[in-house]
Design an enzyme around this catalytic site. Structure first.
Site, PDB file in Angstrom:
ATOM      1  N   TYR A  17     -14.839   9.267 -37.806  1.00 54.70           N
ATOM      2  CA  TYR A  17     -14.749   9.171 -36.236  1.00 54.70           C
ATOM      3  C   TYR A  17     -14.408   7.594 -36.053  1.00 54.70           C
ATOM      4  O   TYR A  17     -13.643   7.217 -35.216  1.00 54.70           O
ATOM      5  CB  TYR A  17     -16.058   9.793 -35.659  1.00 54.70           C
ATOM      6  CG  TYR A  17     -16.029   9.651 -34.064  1.00 54.70           C
ATOM      7  CD1 TYR A  17     -15.102   9.987 -33.311  1.00 54.70           C
ATOM      8  CD2 TYR A  17     -17.015   8.582 -33.476  1.00 54.70           C
ATOM      9  CE1 TYR A  17     -15.289  10.092 -31.918  1.00 54.70           C
ATOM     10  CE2 TYR A  17     -17.168   8.509 -32.117  1.00 54.70           C
ATOM     11  CZ  TYR A  17     -16.213   8.942 -31.321  1.00 54.70           C
ATOM     12  OH  TYR A  17     -16.407   8.706 -30.026  1.00 54.70           O
ATOM     13  N   LYS A  37      -8.319   6.055 -47.430  1.00 50.53           N
ATOM     14  CA  LYS A  37      -9.365   6.899 -47.667  1.00 50.53           C
ATOM     15  C   LYS A  37      -9.118   7.323 -49.152  1.00 50.53           C
ATOM     16  O   LYS A  37      -8.446   8.463 -49.432  1.00 50.53           O
ATOM     17  CB  LYS A  37      -9.388   8.363 -46.894  1.00 50.53           C
ATOM     18  CG  LYS A  37     -10.584   9.102 -47.040  1.00 50.53           C
ATOM     19  CD  LYS A  37     -11.842   8.627 -46.528  1.00 50.53           C
ATOM     20  CE  LYS A  37     -12.795   9.786 -46.906  1.00 50.53           C
ATOM     21  NZ  LYS A  37     -14.207   9.250 -46.314  1.00 50.53           N
ATOM     22  N   GLU A 114     -12.152   3.516 -45.968  1.00 48.60           N
ATOM     23  CA  GLU A 114     -12.879   4.440 -45.510  1.00 48.60           C
ATOM     24  C   GLU A 114     -13.583   4.788 -46.818  1.00 48.60           C
ATOM     25  O   GLU A 114     -12.886   5.512 -47.558  1.00 48.60           O
ATOM     26  CB  GLU A 114     -12.535   5.462 -44.635  1.00 48.60           C
ATOM     27  CG  GLU A 114     -13.930   6.134 -44.315  1.00 48.60           C
ATOM     28  CD  GLU A 114     -13.688   7.372 -43.365  1.00 48.60           C
ATOM     29  OE1 GLU A 114     -14.068   8.400 -43.669  1.00 48.60           O
ATOM     30  OE2 GLU A 114     -12.735   7.188 -42.675  1.00 48.60           O
TER      31      GLU A 114
END
EC number: 6.3.3.3
Length: 225
Positions: A17, A37, A114
């Site tokens: 988020y 990611k 991330e």
């Protein structure tokens, strides 16, 4: 190019988020960004992609492909080292490092990586996410979901970063649960005991505008490349 590794104090604290909101503010301010990611788990109910990968691609309005942002993905939402062992996949620190460093020659202002879960999320029986961050030697952005237990989790993570001489570029208080009491008191306690001021306090349904000040800090010349 600025580089930041985004980790959480735990799983399900709102890393993706926060990542998508950082992407949105970069897009609106014409800051050239890429959010990776490298390791993802948990398939989306809407596609064959992992949910976090799908969210990042949606934030970029699909100007990148899944292969550009993700190296290893698992359908099951299970700790990476467990499902990797079950499926005979090698989560190699060297391969992840190479995947990330291959992006360094792109025309970008900022690169976000991330992570998967928290700082010590295992990649194998003998390596953790911390090993990848140490290999990359880039600053960390820490996401803490403000709830019962967050003070302990946040302080433990910051202490471990300090112990390994990893720079904490900032920590973000994700205040997405309106039922939690004493939010400011918990944030203040973390600030006082850690010595790090909260970089951004994000409430439920936050707009990308809430991230503008944080993006200015991250892109500033004072921040280490």
């Amino acid at each position: 190019m600025k580089k930041f590794f985004i980790i959480g104090t735990d799983t399900e604290v709102g890393k993706t988020y926060i990542s998508t909101k950082l992407i949105e503010v970069c897009e609106h301010q014409n800051i050239k960004s890429l959010c990776l990611k490298p390791v993802a788990s948990g398939q989306s109910q809407f596609s064959e992609l992992c949910e976090d990968v799908e969210s990042i691609l949606n934030a970029y309005k699909h100007k990148f492909t899944a292969a550009e942002i993700n190296l290893i993905s698992f359908n099951q939402a299970v700790a990476p080292h467990i499902i990797a062992a079950k499926t005979k996949v090698d989560i190699s620190i060297e391969n992840l490092k190479q995947f990330i460093e291959d992006k360094y020659n792109q025309d970008l202002d900022i690169l976000f990586i991330e992570g998967a879960g928290g700082l010590l999320t295992p990649y194998s029986d003998h390596t953790t996410q911390l090993d990848l961050i140490k290999a990359l030697q880039i600053p960390v952005l820490l996401v803490s979901a403000i709830k019962v237990g967050c003070i302990n989790h946040t302080l433990l993570t910051i202490n471990e970063l300090n112990r390994h001489n990893i720079k904490l570029a900032g920590w973000i208080a994700n205040c997405n649960d309106s039922n939690i009491k004493y939010i400011d008191e918990q944030i203040n306690t973390i600030e006082e005991l850690s010595g790090y001021k909260c970089s951004a306090k994000i409430s439920r349904n936050a707009d990308y505008l809430d991230f503008i000040d944080l993006s200015k800090i991250l892109i500033s010349p004072e921040e280490n490349e």
